[in-house]
Design an enzyme around this catalytic site. Structure first.
Site, PDB file in Angstrom:
ATOM      1  N   ARG A   8      -1.345  -4.213  -8.469  1.00 24.94           N
ATOM      2  CA  ARG A   8      -2.331  -4.002  -7.417  1.00 24.94           C
ATOM      3  C   ARG A   8      -3.697  -4.329  -7.989  1.00 24.94           C
ATOM      4  O   ARG A   8      -3.975  -4.027  -9.159  1.00 24.94           O
ATOM      5  CB  ARG A   8      -2.327  -2.542  -6.942  1.00 24.94           C
ATOM      6  CG  ARG A   8      -1.167  -2.167  -6.052  1.00 24.94           C
ATOM      7  CD  ARG A   8      -1.300  -2.801  -4.656  1.00 24.94           C
ATOM      8  NE  ARG A   8      -0.219  -2.425  -3.762  1.00 24.94           N
ATOM      9  CZ  ARG A   8       0.893  -3.123  -3.559  1.00 24.94           C
ATOM     10  NH1 ARG A   8       1.083  -4.254  -4.208  1.00 24.94           N
ATOM     11  NH2 ARG A   8       1.804  -2.708  -2.705  1.00 24.94           N
TER      12      ARG A   8
ATOM     13  N   GLU B 158      -8.458  -7.657  -1.092  1.00 24.37           N
ATOM     14  CA  GLU B 158      -7.734  -8.798  -0.500  1.00 24.37           C
ATOM     15  C   GLU B 158      -8.010  -8.859   1.001  1.00 24.37           C
ATOM     16  O   GLU B 158      -8.154  -7.813   1.637  1.00 24.37           O
ATOM     17  CB  GLU B 158      -6.228  -8.619  -0.742  1.00 24.37           C
ATOM     18  CG  GLU B 158      -5.898  -8.681  -2.215  1.00 24.37           C
ATOM     19  CD  GLU B 158      -4.433  -8.331  -2.522  1.00 24.37           C
ATOM     20  OE1 GLU B 158      -3.625  -8.254  -1.589  1.00 24.37           O
ATOM     21  OE2 GLU B 158      -4.123  -8.139  -3.689  1.00 24.37           O
TER      22      GLU B 158
ATOM     23  N   HIS C 120      -1.374 -12.998  -3.499  1.00 19.71           N
ATOM     24  CA  HIS C 120      -0.429 -11.881  -3.359  1.00 19.71           C
ATOM     25  C   HIS C 120       0.932 -12.380  -2.840  1.00 19.71           C
ATOM     26  O   HIS C 120       1.377 -12.005  -1.754  1.00 19.71           O
ATOM     27  CB  HIS C 120      -1.006 -10.798  -2.421  1.00 19.71           C
ATOM     28  CG  HIS C 120      -0.341  -9.455  -2.586  1.00 19.71           C
ATOM     29  ND1 HIS C 120      -0.995  -8.272  -2.394  1.00 19.71           N
ATOM     30  CD2 HIS C 120       0.936  -9.127  -2.915  1.00 19.71           C
ATOM     31  CE1 HIS C 120      -0.160  -7.260  -2.590  1.00 19.71           C
ATOM     32  NE2 HIS C 120       1.019  -7.764  -2.905  1.00 19.71           N
TER      33      HIS C 120
HETATM   34  C1  8YV Z   1       4.013  -7.480  -0.088  1.00 19.61           C
HETATM   35  C2  8YV Z   1       3.930  -5.779  -2.041  1.00 19.61           C
HETATM   36  O1  8YV Z   1       2.763  -8.004  -0.191  1.00 19.61           O
HETATM   37  O2  8YV Z   1       6.046  -4.795  -2.168  1.00 19.61           O
HETATM   38  C3  8YV Z   1       4.850  -4.649  -2.322  1.00 19.61           C
HETATM   39  O3  8YV Z   1       4.366  -3.597  -2.728  1.00 19.61           O
HETATM   40  O4  8YV Z   1       2.782  -5.745  -2.364  1.00 19.61           O
HETATM   41  C4  8YV Z   1       4.464  -7.008  -1.415  1.00 19.61           C
HETATM   42  O5  8YV Z   1       5.763  -7.230  -1.647  1.00 19.61           O
HETATM   43  C5  8YV Z   1       4.109  -6.727   1.184  1.00 19.61           C
HETATM   44  O6  8YV Z   1       4.377  -5.396   1.055  1.00 19.61           O
HETATM   45  C6  8YV Z   1       5.008  -7.373   2.194  1.00 19.61           C
HETATM   46  O7  8YV Z   1       5.123  -6.606   3.342  1.00 19.61           O
END
Ligand code: 8YV
Length: 318
Positions: free
Chosen positions: A231, A260, A278
């Protein structure tokens, strides 16, 4: 379930939207797009669908007296007020494991991209510089020292891949993991000081905010390479920019950012930095698996069964 009202915190992606629409009365981000209409349906909302980047504050949970479950399509859930949800008896689920391979693959890709300057090399060819001058020599990755910040499921998948590159592996995490054979560093600064590559794969949230600070970056040194697939909040972004601007030649490869989708101009101007938007889990196969699991958590719950993958904080509630 068609009579069940579900609020989404994100625009549902194409692999999830049809499943949700077929099973629920779906209200896409209604709390943001039409607060008056939202106020009318809020007492009926029994489910929330969110992404890994979604923010669910305690204040919104309070407005949803019938809420039973929050299904996050993502492994990270640092934006979700889990304690507030739990206090209300609301279960929070996420999608672990199905994305381990993709995120680990991207971590390796970014390590190679930063070390071998793949993005700069591509620009070198495209902009016609090749006939004028060769690329400056890059950095060898095989056999180098990898420091992992975090040794959870994805960290272990990265370590497994790095082993095939003959890398020596050490890690730092809140707790030592007796089940893995990699060396545990006594501190994050110590890990950074002994690493050629420092790869960040630890959950976001308050506990890890700004963990990679100026002291850690100084310990990594001017030739060290920082890779972040966790993150943006885990890295002190201004401190990183300072370090890179003041001559860190090793560089960085970043898939996640503090705010972001906005990436600071100063970061974008640095040639030794590789930037991706991302995309850790962004393959068709994995996003489908994540959508299916996020939906299964909802359907199991409303069928009267325990959801498949509650977040750790909600597991003892089962
Ligand atoms: C995606 C993510 O950006 O899984 C996570 O924590 O950051 C990513 O896989 C997102 O959640 C897709 O919905």
């Amino acid at each position: 379930m068609a009579a069940i009202d579900l609020l989404t915190l994100m625009k549902p992606p194409p692999m999830l939207a049809p499943q949700l629409e077929a099973a629920f009365r779906v209200h896409v981000r209604l709390h943001e797009t039409d607060p008056e209409a939202f106020a009318r349906i809020a007492p009926e909302v029994r489910a929330i669908a969110a992404s890994g980047e979604s923010v669910l504050a305690a204040a919104l949970i309070e407005r949803l007296p019938a809420l039973e479950i929050v299904s996050v399509m993502g492994v990270g859930y640092d934006g979700i007020a889990v304690a507030a949800a739990k206090a209300r008896g609301v279960i929070v689920t996420h999608t672990p494991d199905v994305l381990n391979d993709d995120v680990a693959d991207l971590a390796i890709a970014l390590m190679l991209a930063a070390a071998r300057q793949i993005a700069a090399a591509d620009r070198h060819v495209r902009t016609g510089q090749w006939p004028r001058a060769p690329m400056p020599l890059a950095r060898k990755m095989s056999g180098a020292r990898l420091g992992l910040v975090g040794m959870g499921r994805i960290g272990q998948a990265i370590a497994q891949r790095a082993t095939a590159f003959g890398m020596s592996i050490a890690y730092f995490a809140r707790h030592r993991r007796p089940e893995v054979n990699y060396r545990f560093a006594e501190s994050l600064v110590a890990l950074a000081a002994e690493s050629d590559f420092l790869v960040v794969i630890t959950p976001g949230g308050a506990a890890t905010r700004g963990l990679i600070d100026a002291a850690v970056l100084a310990a990594l040194g001017p030739t060290g390479i920082l890779v972040n697939v966790a993150r943006g909040s885990v890295v002190d972004e201004p401190a990183l920019i300072e370090a890179l601007e003041s001559g860190a030649r090793g560089g960085a490869a970043l898939d996640v950012f503090a705010t972001e989708p906005n990436v600071p101009e100063r970061l974008r101007a640095l040639p030794q930095v590789v930037l991706t938007p991302h995309i850790g889990s962004a393959t068709t196969e994995t996003r489908q698996a994540m959508a299916d699991l996020a939906f299964a958590n909802l359907s199991e719950h409303f069928a009267g069964r325990a959801p498949l993958t509650p977040v750790p904080e909600c597991q003892e509630a089962q």
